[in-house]
Design a protein around this motif. Structure first.
Motif, PDB file in Angstrom:
ATOM      1  N   ILE A  87      36.799  70.723   9.232  1.00  0.00           N
ATOM      2  CA  ILE A  87      36.005  70.593  10.457  1.00  0.00           C
ATOM      3  C   ILE A  87      36.281  69.267  11.184  1.00  0.00           C
ATOM      4  O   ILE A  87      36.768  68.311  10.577  1.00  0.00           O
ATOM      5  N   GLN A  88      35.949  69.260  12.460  1.00  0.00           N
ATOM      6  CA  GLN A  88      35.846  68.000  13.209  1.00  0.00           C
ATOM      7  C   GLN A  88      34.403  67.883  13.684  1.00  0.00           C
ATOM      8  O   GLN A  88      33.718  68.900  13.822  1.00  0.00           O
ATOM      9  N   VAL A  89      34.000  66.643  13.923  1.00  0.00           N
ATOM     10  CA  VAL A  89      32.629  66.410  14.379  1.00  0.00           C
ATOM     11  C   VAL A  89      32.680  65.574  15.657  1.00  0.00           C
ATOM     12  O   VAL A  89      33.435  64.604  15.729  1.00  0.00           O
ATOM     13  N   GLU A  90      31.919  66.009  16.670  1.00  0.00           N
ATOM     14  CA  GLU A  90      31.818  65.245  17.922  1.00  0.00           C
ATOM     15  C   GLU A  90      30.360  65.192  18.337  1.00  0.00           C
ATOM     16  O   GLU A  90      29.595  66.093  17.988  1.00  0.00           O
ATOM     17  N   ARG A  91      29.994  64.171  19.103  1.00  0.00           N
ATOM     18  CA  ARG A  91      28.637  64.158  19.666  1.00  0.00           C
ATOM     19  C   ARG A  91      28.433  65.436  20.475  1.00  0.00           C
ATOM     20  O   ARG A  91      29.334  65.850  21.206  1.00  0.00           O
ATOM     21  N   LEU A  92      27.281  66.056  20.318  1.00  0.00           N
ATOM     22  CA  LEU A  92      27.024  67.336  20.985  1.00  0.00           C
ATOM     23  C   LEU A  92      27.032  67.169  22.506  1.00  0.00           C
ATOM     24  O   LEU A  92      26.347  66.302  23.039  1.00  0.00           O
ATOM     25  N   GLN A  93      27.848  68.015  23.159  1.00  0.00           N
ATOM     26  CA  GLN A  93      27.909  68.020  24.620  1.00  0.00           C
ATOM     27  C   GLN A  93      27.677  69.442  25.122  1.00  0.00           C
ATOM     28  O   GLN A  93      27.834  70.404  24.354  1.00  0.00           O
ATOM     29  N   LEU A  94      27.374  69.521  26.420  1.00  0.00           N
ATOM     30  CA  LEU A  94      27.016  70.831  26.977  1.00  0.00           C
ATOM     31  C   LEU A  94      28.134  71.865  26.777  1.00  0.00           C
ATOM     32  O   LEU A  94      27.866  73.026  26.467  1.00  0.00           O
ATOM     33  N   HIS A  95      29.387  71.456  26.891  1.00  0.00           N
ATOM     34  CA  HIS A  95      30.472  72.450  26.774  1.00  0.00           C
ATOM     35  C   HIS A  95      30.547  73.048  25.370  1.00  0.00           C
ATOM     36  O   HIS A  95      30.950  74.191  25.189  1.00  0.00           O
ATOM     37  N   HIS A  96      30.104  72.284  24.354  1.00  0.00           N
ATOM     38  CA  HIS A  96      30.069  72.850  22.995  1.00  0.00           C
ATOM     39  C   HIS A  96      29.095  74.023  22.933  1.00  0.00           C
ATOM     40  O   HIS A  96      29.333  75.023  22.258  1.00  0.00           O
ATOM     41  N   VAL A  97      27.970  73.833  23.639  1.00  0.00           N
ATOM     42  CA  VAL A  97      26.870  74.802  23.538  1.00  0.00           C
ATOM     43  C   VAL A  97      27.312  76.167  24.084  1.00  0.00           C
ATOM     44  O   VAL A  97      26.839  77.209  23.637  1.00  0.00           O
ATOM     45  N   ARG A  98      28.270  76.165  25.038  1.00  0.00           N
ATOM     46  CA  ARG A  98      28.787  77.449  25.576  1.00  0.00           C
ATOM     47  C   ARG A  98      29.392  78.285  24.455  1.00  0.00           C
ATOM     48  O   ARG A  98      29.272  79.502  24.445  1.00  0.00           O
ATOM     49  N   ILE A 119      15.391  83.613  12.747  1.00  0.00           N
ATOM     50  CA  ILE A 119      14.956  82.314  13.268  1.00  0.00           C
ATOM     51  C   ILE A 119      16.158  81.381  13.512  1.00  0.00           C
ATOM     52  O   ILE A 119      16.083  80.450  14.303  1.00  0.00           O
ATOM     53  N   TYR A 120      17.296  81.689  12.854  1.00  0.00           N
ATOM     54  CA  TYR A 120      18.491  80.849  13.002  1.00  0.00           C
ATOM     55  C   TYR A 120      19.447  81.369  14.079  1.00  0.00           C
ATOM     56  O   TYR A 120      20.511  80.799  14.287  1.00  0.00           O
ATOM     57  N   ASN A 121      19.077  82.474  14.747  1.00  0.00           N
ATOM     58  CA  ASN A 121      19.948  82.973  15.822  1.00  0.00           C
ATOM     59  C   ASN A 121      19.888  82.044  17.034  1.00  0.00           C
ATOM     60  O   ASN A 121      18.849  81.464  17.330  1.00  0.00           O
ATOM     61  N   PHE A 122      21.020  81.958  17.713  1.00  0.00           N
ATOM     62  CA  PHE A 122      21.053  81.191  18.964  1.00  0.00           C
ATOM     63  C   PHE A 122      20.718  82.167  20.079  1.00  0.00           C
ATOM     64  O   PHE A 122      21.497  83.073  20.381  1.00  0.00           O
ATOM     65  N   GLU A 123      19.552  82.024  20.672  1.00  0.00           N
ATOM     66  CA  GLU A 123      19.048  83.083  21.548  1.00  0.00           C
ATOM     67  C   GLU A 123      19.077  82.723  23.026  1.00  0.00           C
ATOM     68  O   GLU A 123      18.453  83.408  23.827  1.00  0.00           O
ATOM     69  N   GLU A 124      19.831  81.674  23.375  1.00  0.00           N
ATOM     70  CA  GLU A 124      19.899  81.290  24.791  1.00  0.00           C
ATOM     71  C   GLU A 124      20.880  82.184  25.536  1.00  0.00           C
ATOM     72  O   GLU A 124      21.677  82.900  24.935  1.00  0.00           O
ATOM     73  N   LYS A 125      20.800  82.104  26.891  1.00  0.00           N
ATOM     74  CA  LYS A 125      21.750  82.815  27.754  1.00  0.00           C
ATOM     75  C   LYS A 125      22.497  81.763  28.568  1.00  0.00           C
ATOM     76  O   LYS A 125      22.060  80.607  28.613  1.00  0.00           O
ATOM     77  N   GLU A 126      23.568  82.169  29.220  1.00  0.00           N
ATOM     78  CA  GLU A 126      24.343  81.248  30.063  1.00  0.00           C
ATOM     79  C   GLU A 126      23.409  80.430  30.969  1.00  0.00           C
ATOM     80  O   GLU A 126      23.545  79.213  31.094  1.00  0.00           O
ATOM     81  N   SER A 127      22.405  81.116  31.551  1.00  0.00           N
ATOM     82  CA  SER A 127      21.530  80.459  32.527  1.00  0.00           C
ATOM     83  C   SER A 127      20.557  79.449  31.884  1.00  0.00           C
ATOM     84  O   SER A 127      19.975  78.642  32.587  1.00  0.00           O
ATOM     85  N   THR A 128      20.358  79.522  30.570  1.00  0.00           N
ATOM     86  CA  THR A 128      19.383  78.614  29.939  1.00  0.00           C
ATOM     87  C   THR A 128      20.058  77.540  29.073  1.00  0.00           C
ATOM     88  O   THR A 128      19.376  76.714  28.466  1.00  0.00           O
ATOM     89  N   LEU A 129      21.405  77.575  29.019  1.00  0.00           N
ATOM     90  CA  LEU A 129      22.132  76.651  28.133  1.00  0.00           C
ATOM     91  C   LEU A 129      21.840  75.185  28.452  1.00  0.00           C
ATOM     92  O   LEU A 129      21.629  74.372  27.550  1.00  0.00           O
ATOM     93  N   GLU A 130      21.840  74.878  29.745  1.00  0.00           N
ATOM     94  CA  GLU A 130      21.679  73.479  30.138  1.00  0.00           C
ATOM     95  C   GLU A 130      20.283  72.971  29.759  1.00  0.00           C
ATOM     96  O   GLU A 130      20.139  71.866  29.244  1.00  0.00           O
TER      97      GLU A 130
END
Ligand SMILES: CC(C)(COP(=O)(O)OP(=O)(O)OC[C@H]1O[C@@H](n2cnc3c(N)ncnc32)[C@H](O)[C@@H]1OP(=O)(O)O)[C@@H](O)C(=O)NCCC(=O)NCCS
Length: 181
Positions: free
Chosen positions: A2-13, A28-39
């Motif tokens: 693995i590599q580790v970087e400070r979390l940035q918005l583009h990672h979340v996509r 409870i561990y699912n990532f339940e956001e949508k494109e519109s709520t990522l930010e």
């Protein structure tokens, strides 16, 4: 590896491509956001002054995130949180990521202690935390959105309810003393 970087918005996509837990106790561990709520999610997650979050990357893709929350600089404590893509669980990556984070917490941030809370049915999580040296220090009631499951049977759908989580702790001394995981 693995590599580790400070979390940035583009990672979340990348999280939008993650596998989905069908097990009601692990939803409870699912990532339940949508494109519109990522930010919004990203700003909420990274907005705290006492938290630091990292993306866990495999071949350039973010397959997880982890962080130290509620960092108390004077007391030198923090709380671990980590979530991997379901499709990348149980492949040794969590062990690698937490090892990186504990080295960061103890030798870079100079914390003396890292705490965490884990749901009692999360056997994989409990196993890996014990393997890395965390010790159970107590139990604590929290409110979480989970179903009511008895003997593997879902009796009620998920809703906010009180659950007893296991509190675990790792000291810098214990981390420094470990030989090899
Ligand atoms: C918890 C988590 C970070 C662990 O990372 P991981 O990459 O899956 O774990 P690893 O592959 O490094 O290690 C898995 C270990 O658990 C063991 N394991 C797998 N399933 C298990 C089970 N049902 N019961 C007990 N141990 C189990 C594996 O044999 C392995 O042990 P070993 O290293 O001694 O051989 C990851 O699974 C995850 O993100 N899960 C969902 C979210 C979560 O639970 N977050 C933590 C909340 S406190």
């Amino acid at each position: 590896m693995i590599q580790v970087e400070r979390l940035q918005l583009h990672h979340v996509r990348d999280f939008l491509q993650w596998g989905v837990h069908e097990d009601p106790l692990l939803k409870i561990y699912n990532f339940e956001e949508k494109e519109s709520t990522l930010e919004d999610w990203y700003r909420w997650k990274t907005g705290g002054k006492m938290d630091v979050y990292f993306a866990i990357l495999l071949d350039g893709l973010a397959i997880g995130y982890m962080g130290l929350k509620d960092i108390k600089k004077i007391a030198r404590r923090g709380t671990l949180g980590i979530i991997l893509d379901k499709n990348h669980m149980n492949q040794g990556l969590g062990t690698e990521a937490i090892t990186w984070l504990m080295n960061y917490a103890f030798y870079k941030m100079h914390l003396n202690r890292v705490d965490l809370e884990v749901l009692p049915w999360n056997q994989l999580g409990i196993h890996i935390y014990k393997k890395l040296g965390f010790q159970t220090v107590g139990r604590h009631r929290v409110r979480a959105v989970v179903p009511l499951v008895i003997d593997g049977v879902v009796l009620e759908e998920e809703r906010p309810r009180f659950v007893e989580v296991i509190q675990m702790r790792l000291s810098k001394d214990r981390w420094s003393e470990r030989i090899e995981i």
